[in-house]
Design a protein around this motif. Structure first.
Motif: not given
Lengths: 250, 221
Positions: B14-15, B8-9, B19-20, B215-217
């Motif tokens: 999870x993020x 879940x972003x 990203x990795x 991913x951080x949106x």
């Protein structure tokens, strides 16, 4: 230059590191840092670990803290440590990381404040905190249930179905041993339902004998002292009840 | 069979995992499990992770949860992951373990508890708890101070004096990004004093962009 291990045997993660060193014949010097005497708060110790927590190690010029990081370092850096402590296989190793991580926010987070706030706090000059204990107990209980139903679900004598102990067994069992200082009925209530957990504690103790018992002596002495205090307190309560009763009979 | 990442972003760990995977071009399928809709509490998801937490991965028949364990597994099991993410050198690797462990009871515990109790709780149907928020605030502040004065004390762009990011940078920066959901003045109060921390967040973002921003949106809505 020898490995130095800064430890207080009343500290659960300190015990795990000491037992690991002894089991694996690692040459080390134990430097006792007594939490009850505030020795972890001195500026000398801050040089070793700026977080002022135990255990910590120095290996030559290399300093390290956080017991899981220390156990992994020792398993990798010292020759002759058997593979089962921290297996080379990527998947097996990942599952060990998984339970060690889970431990921080679950078993450790429940057990340490529960024991502290019902029993140990006065030894460190702090008051008991029944509310904090009440908040920690459900976390402790549910963590023990998860150990019983998930981490010990496979057919093995140790966590994750292992037949030999890993650093995870040592870390988590040392945490649960802190419950020894509790009032006997609290301990029975919390640990009693979990047969696999009790068996696993015994398995870990046997696999690391005689070091396990030797390193836990300090804790067991504290247990005896606290039990005696409880007995005394119970007797005194009985005595004052009698004193109250006598005048009314006269 | 492709790697599956259950995420879940809105969840900080999870993020870090997503990203990795993107930065290291790991072939994976993202399966969104929305916490706000209770999807992590279903019996289907319990099959994946009985702890009902995110993230979790399935790689063939191998299941794994706890984001630090996942990041380490991915760094070791997938080819082409550069050494700086999880160095082979025993001493360097140990220091990464040390900060990742410290994170659980310090930055994570302070940040997550504060943000939950100050802001997010109603979204997931729980009441705000000002007392818990006050205790968490102290822990969060002291954790940010420790980052500023200790973990970022060496001359390097990343934690522990590194000039390339490691999994520790990704994990801890994603945690701090959660503060984006706070009121602007709360966020300024926490982060304002810590110049090294702010620079390190930017360094980590630059090193992993465009994936970091993409991913951080979700945090920005």
């Amino acid at each position: 230059m020898t490995l130095k291990v800064y430890a207080d045997r009343m500290s659960q993660p300190s015990r795990a590191v000491i037992i690991f060193c002894k089991m694996n014949g690692i040459d080390y010097e134990e430097i006792k840092v007594h939490i009850s005497k505030g020795q972890h708060l001195t500026s000398e110790f801050e040089e070793i670990n700026p977080m002022k927590r135990l255990p910590a190690i120095t290996d030559g010029r290399f300093k390290l803290f956080e017991s899981h990081a220390i156990l992994i370092y020792l398993a990798c850096a010292f020759p002759g440590v058997a593979d089962h402590w921290y297996p080379a296989d990527v998947s097996t190793r990942s599952r060990i990381h998984s339970v060690l991580d889970w431990h921080h926010s679950n078993l450790r987070r429940g057990a340490a404040p529960y024991v502290f706030n019902t029993t140990i706090a006065p030894v460190l000059g702090r008051p008991l905190n029944p509310q904090a204990a009440a908040e920690a107990e459900p976390i402790l209980s549910s963590s023990l249930s998860k150990l019983e139903s998930f981490w010990l679900k496979e057919n093995g004598r140790f966590l994750l179905g292992g037949n030999q102990p890993s650093i995870a067994d040592l870390s988590l069992v040392c945490e649960i041993m802190q419950l020894e200082v509790l009032d006997e009925k609290d301990r029975a209530r919390i640990l009693g339902p979990h047969k696999k957990v009790q068996q696993w504690i015994e398995n870990t103790r046997n696999a690391t004998s005689p070091h396990f018992d030797e390193v836990h002596k300090v804790l067991m002495k504290a247990k005896e002292k606290l039990q005696n205090q409880r007995l005394k307190a119970a007797k005194n309560e009985g005595g004052s009840d009698m004193k109250k009763a006598l005048p009314s009979r006269m």
